[in-house]
Design a protein around this motif. Structure first.
Motif, PDB file in Angstrom:
ATOM      1  N   MET A   1      15.917 -17.942 -17.931  1.00 54.09           N
ATOM      2  CA  MET A   1      14.480 -17.730 -18.000  1.00 54.09           C
ATOM      3  C   MET A   1      14.003 -17.062 -16.719  1.00 54.09           C
ATOM      4  O   MET A   1      14.651 -17.172 -15.678  1.00 54.09           O
ATOM      5  CB  MET A   1      13.739 -19.058 -18.195  1.00 54.09           C
ATOM      6  N   ILE A   2      12.869 -16.376 -16.807  1.00 53.71           N
ATOM      7  CA  ILE A   2      12.252 -15.775 -15.623  1.00 53.71           C
ATOM      8  C   ILE A   2      11.328 -16.812 -14.999  1.00 53.71           C
ATOM      9  O   ILE A   2      10.435 -17.339 -15.659  1.00 53.71           O
ATOM     10  CB  ILE A   2      11.435 -14.516 -15.984  1.00 53.71           C
ATOM     11  N   ARG A   3      11.558 -17.129 -13.732  1.00 52.09           N
ATOM     12  CA  ARG A   3      10.696 -18.095 -13.066  1.00 52.09           C
ATOM     13  C   ARG A   3      10.644 -17.828 -11.566  1.00 52.09           C
ATOM     14  O   ARG A   3      11.454 -17.072 -11.016  1.00 52.09           O
ATOM     15  CB  ARG A   3      11.158 -19.516 -13.330  1.00 52.09           C
ATOM     16  N   LYS A   4       9.686 -18.472 -10.918  1.00 50.09           N
ATOM     17  CA  LYS A   4       9.517 -18.328  -9.474  1.00 50.09           C
ATOM     18  C   LYS A   4      10.571 -19.160  -8.752  1.00 50.09           C
ATOM     19  O   LYS A   4      10.750 -20.343  -9.051  1.00 50.09           O
ATOM     20  CB  LYS A   4       8.109 -18.779  -9.064  1.00 50.09           C
ATOM     21  N   ILE A   5      11.262 -18.530  -7.790  1.00 49.07           N
ATOM     22  CA  ILE A   5      12.333 -19.201  -7.074  1.00 49.07           C
ATOM     23  C   ILE A   5      12.429 -18.581  -5.682  1.00 49.07           C
ATOM     24  O   ILE A   5      11.972 -17.462  -5.462  1.00 49.07           O
ATOM     25  CB  ILE A   5      13.673 -19.073  -7.853  1.00 49.07           C
ATOM     26  N   ILE A   6      13.010 -19.301  -4.741  1.00 42.69           N
ATOM     27  CA  ILE A   6      13.065 -18.777  -3.379  1.00 42.69           C
ATOM     28  C   ILE A   6      14.151 -17.721  -3.219  1.00 42.69           C
ATOM     29  O   ILE A   6      15.143 -17.700  -3.947  1.00 42.69           O
ATOM     30  CB  ILE A   6      13.285 -19.890  -2.334  1.00 42.69           C
ATOM     31  N   THR A   7      13.934 -16.844  -2.243  1.00 42.26           N
ATOM     32  CA  THR A   7      14.926 -15.866  -1.812  1.00 42.26           C
ATOM     33  C   THR A   7      15.057 -15.994  -0.300  1.00 42.26           C
ATOM     34  O   THR A   7      14.048 -16.119   0.401  1.00 42.26           O
ATOM     35  CB  THR A   7      14.491 -14.436  -2.177  1.00 42.26           C
ATOM     36  N   ILE A   8      16.277 -15.983   0.198  1.00 43.24           N
ATOM     37  CA  ILE A   8      16.521 -16.106   1.634  1.00 43.24           C
ATOM     38  C   ILE A   8      17.061 -14.783   2.168  1.00 43.24           C
ATOM     39  O   ILE A   8      18.054 -14.263   1.667  1.00 43.24           O
ATOM     40  CB  ILE A   8      17.521 -17.239   1.930  1.00 43.24           C
ATOM     41  N   ASP A   9      16.378 -14.233   3.159  1.00 41.76           N
ATOM     42  CA  ASP A   9      16.798 -12.990   3.801  1.00 41.76           C
ATOM     43  C   ASP A   9      17.799 -13.337   4.905  1.00 41.76           C
ATOM     44  O   ASP A   9      17.419 -13.847   5.967  1.00 41.76           O
ATOM     45  CB  ASP A   9      15.584 -12.275   4.387  1.00 41.76           C
ATOM     46  N   GLU A  10      19.079 -13.072   4.659  1.00 40.23           N
ATOM     47  CA  GLU A  10      20.114 -13.448   5.622  1.00 40.23           C
ATOM     48  C   GLU A  10      19.997 -12.680   6.929  1.00 40.23           C
ATOM     49  O   GLU A  10      20.433 -13.163   7.980  1.00 40.23           O
ATOM     50  CB  GLU A  10      21.509 -13.253   5.017  1.00 40.23           C
ATOM     51  N   GLU A  11      19.406 -11.495   6.889  1.00 34.05           N
ATOM     52  CA  GLU A  11      19.239 -10.719   8.120  1.00 34.05           C
ATOM     53  C   GLU A  11      18.241 -11.402   9.056  1.00 34.05           C
ATOM     54  O   GLU A  11      18.414 -11.398  10.275  1.00 34.05           O
ATOM     55  CB  GLU A  11      18.754  -9.297   7.793  1.00 34.05           C
ATOM     56  N   LYS A  12      17.205 -11.992   8.474  1.00 30.93           N
ATOM     57  CA  LYS A  12      16.200 -12.677   9.288  1.00 30.93           C
ATOM     58  C   LYS A  12      16.620 -14.095   9.663  1.00 30.93           C
ATOM     59  O   LYS A  12      16.169 -14.643  10.667  1.00 30.93           O
ATOM     60  CB  LYS A  12      14.871 -12.754   8.533  1.00 30.93           C
ATOM     61  N   CYS A  13      17.457 -14.729   8.848  1.00 30.72           N
ATOM     62  CA  CYS A  13      17.839 -16.119   9.053  1.00 30.72           C
ATOM     63  C   CYS A  13      18.543 -16.295  10.391  1.00 30.72           C
ATOM     64  O   CYS A  13      19.502 -15.589  10.712  1.00 30.72           O
ATOM     65  CB  CYS A  13      18.758 -16.581   7.919  1.00 30.72           C
ATOM     66  N   THR A  14      18.072 -17.258  11.187  1.00 30.57           N
ATOM     67  CA  THR A  14      18.669 -17.543  12.499  1.00 30.57           C
ATOM     68  C   THR A  14      19.665 -18.695  12.442  1.00 30.57           C
ATOM     69  O   THR A  14      20.295 -19.017  13.449  1.00 30.57           O
ATOM     70  CB  THR A  14      17.571 -17.887  13.520  1.00 30.57           C
ATOM     71  N   GLY A  15      19.764 -19.356  11.282  1.00 34.24           N
ATOM     72  CA  GLY A  15      20.710 -20.462  11.140  1.00 34.24           C
ATOM     73  C   GLY A  15      20.247 -21.771  11.741  1.00 34.24           C
ATOM     74  O   GLY A  15      21.060 -22.638  12.040  1.00 34.24           O
ATOM     75  N   CYS A  16      18.934 -21.934  11.885  1.00 33.62           N
ATOM     76  CA  CYS A  16      18.422 -23.158  12.530  1.00 33.62           C
ATOM     77  C   CYS A  16      18.555 -24.394  11.643  1.00 33.62           C
ATOM     78  O   CYS A  16      18.566 -25.518  12.133  1.00 33.62           O
ATOM     79  CB  CYS A  16      16.962 -22.976  12.942  1.00 33.62           C
ATOM     80  N   GLY A  17      18.608 -24.197  10.320  1.00 32.25           N
ATOM     81  CA  GLY A  17      18.777 -25.312   9.395  1.00 32.25           C
ATOM     82  C   GLY A  17      17.503 -26.035   9.007  1.00 32.25           C
ATOM     83  O   GLY A  17      17.543 -27.012   8.260  1.00 32.25           O
ATOM     84  N   ALA A  18      16.346 -25.560   9.492  1.00 30.50           N
ATOM     85  CA  ALA A  18      15.084 -26.245   9.199  1.00 30.50           C
ATOM     86  C   ALA A  18      14.774 -26.248   7.708  1.00 30.50           C
ATOM     87  O   ALA A  18      14.264 -27.235   7.174  1.00 30.50           O
ATOM     88  CB  ALA A  18      13.932 -25.589   9.969  1.00 30.50           C
ATOM     89  N   CYS A  19      15.097 -25.172   7.023  1.00 31.10           N
ATOM     90  CA  CYS A  19      14.804 -25.096   5.592  1.00 31.10           C
ATOM     91  C   CYS A  19      15.668 -26.079   4.805  1.00 31.10           C
ATOM     92  O   CYS A  19      15.205 -26.722   3.865  1.00 31.10           O
ATOM     93  CB  CYS A  19      15.003 -23.676   5.073  1.00 31.10           C
ATOM     94  N   ALA A  20      16.937 -26.204   5.197  1.00 34.72           N
ATOM     95  CA  ALA A  20      17.833 -27.133   4.512  1.00 34.72           C
ATOM     96  C   ALA A  20      17.355 -28.569   4.674  1.00 34.72           C
ATOM     97  O   ALA A  20      17.419 -29.369   3.741  1.00 34.72           O
ATOM     98  CB  ALA A  20      19.261 -26.987   5.047  1.00 34.72           C
ATOM     99  N   ASN A  21      16.845 -28.894   5.859  1.00 37.48           N
ATOM    100  CA  ASN A  21      16.311 -30.231   6.090  1.00 37.48           C
ATOM    101  C   ASN A  21      15.028 -30.468   5.306  1.00 37.48           C
ATOM    102  O   ASN A  21      14.739 -31.581   4.885  1.00 37.48           O
ATOM    103  CB  ASN A  21      16.051 -30.458   7.581  1.00 37.48           C
ATOM    104  N   ALA A  22      14.228 -29.403   5.109  1.00 40.12           N
ATOM    105  CA  ALA A  22      12.951 -29.531   4.409  1.00 40.12           C
ATOM    106  C   ALA A  22      13.114 -29.587   2.893  1.00 40.12           C
ATOM    107  O   ALA A  22      12.221 -30.053   2.184  1.00 40.12           O
ATOM    108  CB  ALA A  22      12.027 -28.375   4.783  1.00 40.12           C
ATOM    109  N   CYS A  23      14.252 -29.114   2.394  1.00 39.08           N
ATOM    110  CA  CYS A  23      14.471 -29.068   0.942  1.00 39.08           C
ATOM    111  C   CYS A  23      14.896 -30.441   0.443  1.00 39.08           C
ATOM    112  O   CYS A  23      16.023 -30.880   0.677  1.00 39.08           O
ATOM    113  CB  CYS A  23      15.537 -28.030   0.604  1.00 39.08           C
ATOM    114  N   HIS A  24      14.003 -31.122  -0.248  1.00 37.91           N
ATOM    115  CA  HIS A  24      14.270 -32.477  -0.716  1.00 37.91           C
ATOM    116  C   HIS A  24      15.252 -32.503  -1.893  1.00 37.91           C
ATOM    117  O   HIS A  24      15.794 -33.551  -2.220  1.00 37.91           O
ATOM    118  CB  HIS A  24      12.967 -33.156  -1.143  1.00 37.91           C
ATOM    119  N   GLU A  25      15.452 -31.359  -2.518  1.00 40.66           N
ATOM    120  CA  GLU A  25      16.321 -31.306  -3.698  1.00 40.66           C
ATOM    121  C   GLU A  25      17.777 -31.006  -3.357  1.00 40.66           C
ATOM    122  O   GLU A  25      18.644 -31.083  -4.215  1.00 40.66           O
ATOM    123  CB  GLU A  25      15.818 -30.234  -4.684  1.00 40.66           C
ATOM    124  N   GLY A  26      18.049 -30.603  -2.118  1.00 35.35           N
ATOM    125  CA  GLY A  26      19.416 -30.234  -1.755  1.00 35.35           C
ATOM    126  C   GLY A  26      19.820 -28.874  -2.281  1.00 35.35           C
ATOM    127  O   GLY A  26      21.010 -28.587  -2.422  1.00 35.35           O
TER     128      GLY A  26
END
Length: 202
Positions: A1-26
């Motif tokens: 299905m077509i739905r809204k979902i996140i996209t991560i720009d690896e070029e911008k990503c610094t690897g801090c891990g803040a998003c992984a900690n914020a994602c309650h779904e894993g």
């Protein structure tokens, strides 16, 4: 299905891990020092990870994606905890000397057995920490040199050592103390000991 979902720009990503900690779904994990959407069906599309990202590397997109599977998320421990891993690799021998996720990090340096002994290890120990693991007895290596290099090359906020109550586990505590001394830095250290039946002794 077509739905809204996140996209991560690896070029911008610094690897801090803040998003992984914020994602309650894993749905987000750290792979080779970069954030990665691990499973479409774990992403609820609500975007708790967006404001957590200091590099503006996450955005919404509408695309073909699997439906959000709340039951699968719950079964995997999402919302009630889920994986708290914020870096990869976690083995001390394999870890890089310097990586973006080490910057101003609170480190967890754990003996291998601790994660198997303590049932809620991810939430009790790994949450909001960068994890390094090893076995001082089986690896037959002195970790202090590698750890000293990591401590010297990065701004480390604090270190928590998780070890078992058995005597051989004292090797990992000793290695961390030697490494802090060798680094010449004053890093806050806390040692936590787990019993063989999984209780936190202190």
């Amino acid at each position: 299905m077509i739905r809204k979902i996140i996209t991560i720009d690896e070029e911008k990503c610094t690897g801090c891990g803040a998003c992984a900690n914020a994602c309650h779904e894993g749905a987000i994990g750290m792979v080779n020092g970069k954030a990665k959407l691990l499973r479409d069906d774990y992403c609820d599309g609500l975007g708790d990870c967006l404001p957590a990202c200091p590099a503006d590397a996450i955005s919404f997109t509408e695309r073909e994606a699997a439906c959000y599977d709340a039951k699968a998320v719950e079964a995997a421990g999402g919302h009630s905890g889920g994986s708290k891993i914020g870096n990869w690799p976690v083995q001390i021998k394999l870890a890089p000397i310097s990586a973006p996720y080490f910057s101003n990090a609170d480190l967890l340096i754990a003996a291998d057995c601790t994660a198997y002994a303590h049932a809620n290890f991810h939430n009790s120990f790994m949450a909001n920490r960068i994890t390094l693991i090893g076995c001082p007895k089986l690896d037959m290596v002195d970790y202090s040199e590698k750890l000293a290099a990591i401590f010297s090359s990065n701004e480390i906020n604090s270190i928590t050592v998780a070890r078992m109550e058995v005597p051989c586990c004292g090797g990992i505590e000793y290695a961390v103390k030697r490494a802090i001394e060798a680094s010449g830095k004053d890093i806050a250290l806390r040692v936590m000991v787990i019993s063989i039946n999984g209780q936190i002794l202190y």
